[in-house]
Enzyme design. Structure first.
Site, short mmCIF file in Angstrom:
data_model
loop_
_atom_site.label_atom_id
_atom_site.label_comp_id
_atom_site.label_asym_id
_atom_site.label_seq_id
_atom_site.Cartn_x
_atom_site.Cartn_y
_atom_site.Cartn_z
N LEU A 97 0.86 -1.18 0.00
CA LEU A 97 0.00 0.00 0.00
C LEU A 97 0.90 1.24 0.00
O LEU A 97 1.90 1.27 0.73
CB LEU A 97 -0.89 0.02 1.24
CG LEU A 97 -2.02 -1.02 1.31
CD1 LEU A 97 -2.62 -1.06 2.71
CD2 LEU A 97 -3.10 -0.72 0.28
N ASP A 98 0.54 2.24 -0.81
CA ASP A 98 1.37 3.44 -0.81
C ASP A 98 1.11 4.25 0.46
O ASP A 98 0.24 3.93 1.27
CB ASP A 98 1.17 4.26 -2.08
CG ASP A 98 -0.24 4.84 -2.22
OD1 ASP A 98 -0.88 5.11 -1.19
OD2 ASP A 98 -0.71 5.02 -3.37
N VAL A 99 1.88 5.31 0.62
CA VAL A 99 1.89 6.03 1.90
C VAL A 99 0.54 6.65 2.23
O VAL A 99 0.16 6.77 3.41
CB VAL A 99 3.00 7.10 1.89
CG1 VAL A 99 2.73 8.17 0.84
CG2 VAL A 99 3.18 7.73 3.26
N ALA A 101 -2.50 5.47 1.30
CA ALA A 101 -3.57 4.48 1.41
C ALA A 101 -3.52 3.82 2.79
O ALA A 101 -2.52 3.85 3.50
CB ALA A 101 -3.43 3.44 0.31
N ARG A 236 -7.20 5.94 -7.82
CA ARG A 236 -7.45 7.39 -7.78
C ARG A 236 -7.77 7.92 -9.18
O ARG A 236 -8.63 8.78 -9.35
CB ARG A 236 -6.24 8.12 -7.18
CG ARG A 236 -5.95 7.72 -5.74
CD ARG A 236 -4.80 8.51 -5.14
NE ARG A 236 -4.49 8.03 -3.81
CZ ARG A 236 -3.46 7.23 -3.51
NH1 ARG A 236 -2.61 6.89 -4.47
NH2 ARG A 236 -3.25 6.82 -2.28
#
Length: 327
Positions: A97-99, A101, A236
Protein backbone atom coordinates in the site's frame (compact mmCIF):
# COMPACT_ATOMS: atom_id res chain seq x y z
CA UNK A 1 11.45 -19.76 25.54
CA UNK A 2 12.99 -17.55 22.83
CA UNK A 3 13.51 -20.45 20.42
CA UNK A 4 10.02 -21.85 21.01
CA UNK A 5 8.59 -18.36 20.50
CA UNK A 6 10.42 -18.10 17.18
CA UNK A 7 9.06 -21.50 16.09
CA UNK A 8 5.49 -20.13 16.38
CA UNK A 9 6.31 -17.12 14.19
CA UNK A 10 6.59 -18.84 10.80
CA UNK A 11 3.57 -17.93 8.68
CA UNK A 12 1.31 -15.17 7.33
CA UNK A 13 -0.68 -12.54 9.20
CA UNK A 14 -2.34 -9.20 8.44
CA UNK A 15 -1.96 -5.77 9.98
CA UNK A 16 -3.90 -2.55 9.50
CA UNK A 17 -1.75 0.11 7.85
CA UNK A 18 -2.87 3.63 8.79
CA UNK A 19 -2.66 6.43 6.20
CA UNK A 20 0.54 8.47 6.25
CA UNK A 21 2.74 5.52 7.22
CA UNK A 22 5.14 4.02 4.67
CA UNK A 23 4.95 0.25 4.32
CA UNK A 24 8.71 -0.06 4.89
CA UNK A 25 8.45 1.85 8.16
CA UNK A 26 5.58 -0.42 9.19
CA UNK A 27 7.63 -3.51 8.41
CA UNK A 28 10.60 -2.21 10.42
CA UNK A 29 8.32 -1.34 13.35
CA UNK A 30 6.83 -4.85 13.39
CA UNK A 31 10.31 -6.39 13.25
CA UNK A 32 11.48 -4.22 16.15
CA UNK A 33 8.48 -5.21 18.27
CA UNK A 34 8.99 -8.91 17.53
CA UNK A 35 12.69 -8.73 18.40
CA UNK A 36 11.84 -6.87 21.59
CA UNK A 37 9.38 -9.61 22.58
CA UNK A 38 11.72 -12.50 21.71
CA UNK A 39 14.65 -10.97 23.59
CA UNK A 40 12.45 -10.28 26.62
CA UNK A 41 11.66 -13.98 27.01
CA UNK A 42 13.34 -15.73 29.94
CA UNK A 43 16.64 -17.18 28.69
CA UNK A 44 17.37 -20.89 29.24
CA UNK A 45 19.37 -21.89 32.30
CA UNK A 46 23.10 -21.40 31.65
CA UNK A 47 25.18 -24.44 30.92
CA UNK A 48 27.38 -25.73 33.74
CA UNK A 49 31.01 -26.67 33.55
CA UNK A 50 33.48 -28.12 36.03
CA UNK A 51 36.32 -25.95 37.25
CA UNK A 52 39.01 -26.64 39.86
CA UNK A 53 38.97 -23.82 42.36
CA UNK A 54 41.25 -23.15 45.33
CA UNK A 55 39.31 -23.72 48.55
CA UNK A 56 40.33 -24.11 52.24
CA UNK A 57 41.10 -27.73 53.06
CA UNK A 58 38.50 -29.34 55.29
CA UNK A 59 39.55 -30.28 58.82
CA UNK A 60 42.75 -28.30 58.57
CA UNK A 61 43.49 -25.84 61.37
CA UNK A 62 46.05 -24.06 59.24
CA UNK A 63 45.06 -21.99 56.27
CA UNK A 64 45.83 -24.64 53.70
CA UNK A 65 44.31 -24.44 50.21
CA UNK A 66 43.40 -27.33 47.99
CA UNK A 67 41.94 -27.73 44.48
CA UNK A 68 38.28 -28.67 44.58
CA UNK A 69 36.10 -29.66 41.59
CA UNK A 70 33.23 -27.19 41.43
CA UNK A 71 30.33 -26.80 38.96
CA UNK A 72 29.99 -23.19 37.79
CA UNK A 73 27.72 -21.57 35.13
CA UNK A 74 29.14 -20.74 31.70
CA UNK A 75 28.80 -17.03 31.09
CA UNK A 76 29.52 -17.04 27.35
CA UNK A 77 25.77 -17.27 26.60
CA UNK A 78 24.75 -14.62 29.15
CA UNK A 79 22.90 -11.69 27.48
CA UNK A 80 25.29 -9.19 29.10
CA UNK A 81 28.21 -11.00 27.48
CA UNK A 82 26.77 -12.13 24.16
CA UNK A 83 24.26 -9.34 23.61
CA UNK A 84 20.64 -9.87 22.43
CA UNK A 85 19.85 -13.42 21.30
CA UNK A 86 17.84 -12.16 18.29
CA UNK A 87 19.05 -9.23 16.20
CA UNK A 88 17.04 -9.58 12.95
CA UNK A 89 14.10 -11.45 11.48
CA UNK A 90 13.10 -12.27 7.92
CA UNK A 91 9.86 -10.38 7.31
CA UNK A 92 8.21 -10.18 3.89
CA UNK A 93 5.51 -7.77 2.71
CA UNK A 94 2.61 -8.83 0.50
CA UNK A 95 0.63 -6.59 -1.85
CA UNK A 96 1.89 -3.16 -0.83
CA UNK A 97 0.00 0.00 0.00
CA UNK A 98 1.37 3.44 -0.81
CA UNK A 99 1.89 6.03 1.90
CA UNK A 100 -1.52 7.71 1.47
CA UNK A 101 -3.57 4.48 1.41
CA UNK A 102 -4.71 2.47 4.42
CA UNK A 103 -6.12 -0.95 5.19
CA UNK A 104 -5.19 -4.61 5.18
CA UNK A 105 -1.50 -5.38 4.60
CA UNK A 106 -0.29 -9.00 4.65
CA UNK A 107 3.10 -9.74 6.24
CA UNK A 108 5.11 -12.95 6.45
CA UNK A 109 7.70 -14.09 8.99
CA UNK A 110 10.46 -16.67 8.49
CA UNK A 111 9.41 -19.65 6.37
CA UNK A 112 6.09 -17.90 5.77
CA UNK A 113 7.85 -15.70 3.20
CA UNK A 114 7.64 -18.65 0.79
CA UNK A 115 3.87 -18.49 1.10
CA UNK A 116 3.88 -14.93 -0.25
CA UNK A 117 4.90 -16.28 -3.66
CA UNK A 118 1.95 -18.67 -3.53
CA UNK A 119 -0.29 -15.78 -2.50
CA UNK A 120 0.83 -13.79 -5.56
CA UNK A 121 0.26 -16.82 -7.82
CA UNK A 122 -3.36 -17.22 -6.72
CA UNK A 123 -4.24 -13.80 -8.24
CA UNK A 124 -7.06 -13.36 -5.73
CA UNK A 125 -9.15 -10.22 -5.79
CA UNK A 126 -8.72 -7.36 -3.36
CA UNK A 127 -11.50 -5.10 -2.13
CA UNK A 128 -11.18 -1.35 -1.58
CA UNK A 129 -13.45 1.42 -0.43
CA UNK A 130 -12.66 4.54 -2.46
CA UNK A 131 -13.99 7.93 -1.44
CA UNK A 132 -14.45 10.58 -4.13
CA UNK A 133 -15.17 14.29 -4.11
CA UNK A 134 -17.00 15.92 -7.03
CA UNK A 135 -16.31 19.39 -8.38
CA UNK A 136 -12.55 19.68 -8.70
CA UNK A 137 -9.55 18.12 -10.41
CA UNK A 138 -5.92 18.02 -9.24
CA UNK A 139 -2.64 17.11 -10.89
CA UNK A 140 -2.24 13.83 -8.95
CA UNK A 141 -5.94 12.87 -8.56
CA UNK A 142 -5.67 13.37 -4.75
CA UNK A 143 -7.78 15.78 -2.74
CA UNK A 144 -4.81 17.84 -1.58
CA UNK A 145 -2.92 17.92 -4.89
CA UNK A 146 -2.38 21.05 -6.98
CA UNK A 147 -5.77 22.33 -8.11
CA UNK A 148 -6.20 22.18 -11.89
CA UNK A 149 -9.91 22.80 -12.42
CA UNK A 150 -13.17 23.44 -10.58
CA UNK A 151 -16.52 22.42 -12.04
CA UNK A 152 -20.19 22.26 -11.15
CA UNK A 153 -21.80 18.93 -10.25
CA UNK A 154 -25.47 19.78 -9.62
CA UNK A 155 -26.51 17.63 -12.59
CA UNK A 156 -24.90 14.46 -11.14
CA UNK A 157 -27.33 11.95 -9.63
CA UNK A 158 -26.85 8.55 -8.08
CA UNK A 159 -28.57 6.94 -11.08
CA UNK A 160 -26.09 8.55 -13.49
CA UNK A 161 -23.19 7.43 -11.32
CA UNK A 162 -24.44 3.84 -11.15
CA UNK A 163 -24.94 3.83 -14.93
CA UNK A 164 -21.28 4.76 -15.41
CA UNK A 165 -20.22 2.11 -12.88
CA UNK A 166 -22.15 -0.59 -14.74
CA UNK A 167 -20.34 0.33 -17.97
CA UNK A 168 -17.00 0.17 -16.14
CA UNK A 169 -17.76 -3.26 -14.72
CA UNK A 170 -19.02 -4.60 -18.04
CA UNK A 171 -15.96 -3.56 -20.01
CA UNK A 172 -13.59 -4.99 -17.41
CA UNK A 173 -15.56 -8.27 -17.30
CA UNK A 174 -14.77 -8.76 -20.99
CA UNK A 175 -11.08 -8.15 -20.34
CA UNK A 176 -11.22 -10.51 -17.34
CA UNK A 177 -12.42 -13.36 -19.54
CA UNK A 178 -9.78 -12.57 -22.17
CA UNK A 179 -6.89 -12.59 -19.71
CA UNK A 180 -8.14 -15.73 -17.92
CA UNK A 181 -7.00 -17.83 -20.93
CA UNK A 182 -10.03 -20.08 -20.54
CA UNK A 183 -11.58 -22.11 -23.32
CA UNK A 184 -15.04 -20.54 -23.21
CA UNK A 185 -16.58 -23.69 -24.69
CA UNK A 186 -15.33 -25.92 -21.85
CA UNK A 187 -17.38 -27.19 -18.93
CA UNK A 188 -14.84 -25.80 -16.48
CA UNK A 189 -15.21 -22.28 -17.89
CA UNK A 190 -18.97 -22.56 -17.39
CA UNK A 191 -18.59 -23.80 -13.80
CA UNK A 192 -16.06 -21.08 -12.96
CA UNK A 193 -18.36 -18.43 -14.41
CA UNK A 194 -21.23 -19.73 -12.26
CA UNK A 195 -19.05 -19.58 -9.14
CA UNK A 196 -17.69 -16.16 -10.14
CA UNK A 197 -14.05 -17.24 -9.86
CA UNK A 198 -12.85 -16.49 -13.39
CA UNK A 199 -9.57 -14.62 -13.05
CA UNK A 200 -6.27 -14.33 -14.91
CA UNK A 201 -3.48 -16.61 -13.71
CA UNK A 202 -0.69 -14.40 -15.05
CA UNK A 203 0.22 -10.72 -15.30
CA UNK A 204 -2.41 -8.35 -16.66
CA UNK A 205 -3.43 -4.69 -16.44
CA UNK A 206 -5.68 -3.65 -13.57
CA UNK A 207 -8.94 -5.56 -13.82
CA UNK A 208 -12.12 -4.56 -11.99
CA UNK A 209 -14.28 -7.54 -11.02
CA UNK A 210 -17.01 -5.48 -9.41
CA UNK A 211 -17.78 -1.89 -8.47
CA UNK A 212 -20.78 -0.39 -6.67
CA UNK A 213 -21.78 2.81 -4.94
CA UNK A 214 -22.07 2.51 -1.17
CA UNK A 215 -22.92 6.13 -0.39
CA UNK A 216 -23.87 9.18 -2.45
CA UNK A 217 -24.18 12.63 -0.87
CA UNK A 218 -22.80 15.23 -3.29
CA UNK A 219 -20.12 16.30 -3.46
CA UNK A 220 -19.00 13.10 -1.70
CA UNK A 221 -19.50 9.53 -2.89
CA UNK A 222 -18.12 6.21 -1.69
CA UNK A 223 -17.37 3.24 -3.95
CA UNK A 224 -16.55 -0.38 -3.23
CA UNK A 225 -14.14 -1.77 -5.83
CA UNK A 226 -13.19 -5.43 -6.25
CA UNK A 227 -10.09 -5.64 -8.40
CA UNK A 228 -6.74 -7.30 -9.06
CA UNK A 229 -3.31 -6.25 -10.33
CA UNK A 230 -4.08 -2.68 -9.27
CA UNK A 231 -2.13 0.15 -7.72
CA UNK A 232 -3.69 2.68 -5.41
CA UNK A 233 -2.84 5.46 -7.88
CA UNK A 234 -4.84 3.64 -10.58
CA UNK A 235 -7.84 3.64 -8.25
CA UNK A 236 -7.45 7.39 -7.78
CA UNK A 237 -7.32 7.78 -11.55
CA UNK A 238 -10.51 5.70 -11.77
CA UNK A 239 -12.30 8.30 -9.63
CA UNK A 240 -10.96 11.06 -11.92
CA UNK A 241 -12.22 9.29 -15.05
CA UNK A 242 -15.62 8.59 -13.47
CA UNK A 243 -15.89 12.34 -12.91
CA UNK A 244 -15.13 12.99 -16.58
CA UNK A 245 -17.80 10.49 -17.66
CA UNK A 246 -20.27 12.36 -15.46
CA UNK A 247 -19.42 15.60 -17.34
CA UNK A 248 -17.72 17.05 -14.27
CA UNK A 249 -14.51 16.42 -12.32
CA UNK A 250 -13.67 14.38 -9.24
CA UNK A 251 -10.74 13.75 -6.93
CA UNK A 252 -10.01 10.85 -4.60
CA UNK A 253 -9.93 11.64 -0.88
CA UNK A 254 -9.42 8.12 0.51
CA UNK A 255 -8.28 4.66 -0.60
CA UNK A 256 -8.78 1.91 1.97
CA UNK A 257 -8.19 -1.80 1.39
CA UNK A 258 -10.76 -3.87 3.26
CA UNK A 259 -9.82 -7.30 1.92
CA UNK A 260 -6.67 -8.85 0.47
CA UNK A 261 -7.55 -12.31 -0.82
CA UNK A 262 -8.70 -14.28 2.23
CA UNK A 263 -7.46 -11.68 4.77
CA UNK A 264 -10.09 -9.14 5.86
CA UNK A 265 -10.28 -6.21 8.27
CA UNK A 266 -11.29 -8.64 11.02
CA UNK A 267 -7.91 -10.38 10.65
CA UNK A 268 -5.84 -7.17 10.62
CA UNK A 269 -3.92 -6.32 13.80
CA UNK A 270 -4.14 -2.71 14.94
CA UNK A 271 -1.01 -0.78 15.85
CA UNK A 272 -1.51 -1.51 19.56
CA UNK A 273 -1.45 -5.24 18.74
CA UNK A 274 1.91 -5.26 16.95
CA UNK A 275 3.57 -7.39 19.63
CA UNK A 276 4.98 -10.90 19.88
CA UNK A 277 2.03 -12.70 21.47
CA UNK A 278 -0.66 -11.07 19.30
CA UNK A 279 1.27 -11.82 16.11
CA UNK A 280 1.95 -15.42 17.20
CA UNK A 281 -1.77 -15.92 17.87
CA UNK A 282 -2.70 -14.33 14.52
CA UNK A 283 -0.29 -16.59 12.60
CA UNK A 284 -1.53 -19.72 14.35
CA UNK A 285 -5.18 -18.77 13.81
CA UNK A 286 -4.65 -18.03 10.11
CA UNK A 287 -2.47 -21.06 9.30
CA UNK A 288 -5.25 -23.63 8.59
CA UNK A 289 -7.20 -21.15 6.44
CA UNK A 290 -4.06 -20.08 4.56
CA UNK A 291 -3.19 -23.71 3.74
CA UNK A 292 -6.74 -24.54 2.62
CA UNK A 293 -7.20 -21.41 0.49
CA UNK A 294 -3.80 -21.72 -1.20
CA UNK A 295 -4.43 -25.38 -2.04
CA UNK A 296 -7.88 -24.59 -3.44
CA UNK A 297 -6.76 -21.63 -5.55
CA UNK A 298 -3.47 -23.03 -6.83
CA UNK A 299 -4.98 -26.14 -8.42
CA UNK A 300 -3.95 -26.37 -12.07
CA UNK A 301 -6.69 -25.29 -14.41
CA UNK A 302 -7.78 -27.61 -17.18
CA UNK A 303 -9.61 -26.60 -20.30
CA UNK A 304 -7.47 -23.52 -20.84
CA UNK A 305 -6.22 -22.18 -24.11
CA UNK A 306 -3.45 -19.68 -24.78
CA UNK A 307 -4.89 -16.40 -25.99
CA UNK A 308 -2.96 -13.55 -27.57
CA UNK A 309 -0.88 -11.55 -25.10
CA UNK A 310 -0.98 -7.78 -24.63
CA UNK A 311 0.95 -7.25 -27.87
CA UNK A 312 -1.25 -9.60 -29.90
CA UNK A 313 -4.35 -8.99 -31.96
CA UNK A 314 -6.64 -9.61 -29.00
CA UNK A 315 -5.80 -6.27 -27.39
CA UNK A 316 -8.95 -4.66 -28.72
CA UNK A 317 -10.94 -6.42 -26.00
CA UNK A 318 -8.86 -4.83 -23.23
CA UNK A 319 -9.98 -1.62 -21.51
CA UNK A 320 -8.20 1.35 -23.11
CA UNK A 321 -8.26 3.38 -19.88
CA UNK A 322 -8.68 2.85 -16.17
CA UNK A 323 -12.41 3.09 -16.77
CA UNK A 324 -12.41 0.74 -19.70
CA UNK A 325 -14.67 3.24 -21.46
CA UNK A 326 -13.76 4.83 -24.76
CA UNK A 327 -13.85 8.65 -24.86
Amino acid sequence: MGSSGLARLHGLFAVYKPPGLKWLHLRDTVEMQLLKGLNACKPPAPKQRVRFLLCPAEGSEEKELTLTATSVPTLTDHPLVRGPAFTNLKIGVGHRLDVHASGVLVLAVGHGCRLLTDLYDTHLTKVYTVRGLLGKATDDFKEHGRLVEKTTYDHVTREKLERVLSVVQGSHQKALVMYSNLDLQSQEAYEMAVRGVIRPMSKSPMLICGVRCLHFAPPEFLLEVQCMHETQQQLRKLVHEIGLELKTTAVCSQVRRTCDGFFTLDDALLRTQWNLHSIQDAIQAAAPRVAAELEKNLRPQSGTEQLPGPAGPGVSGCPNSTLGVGH
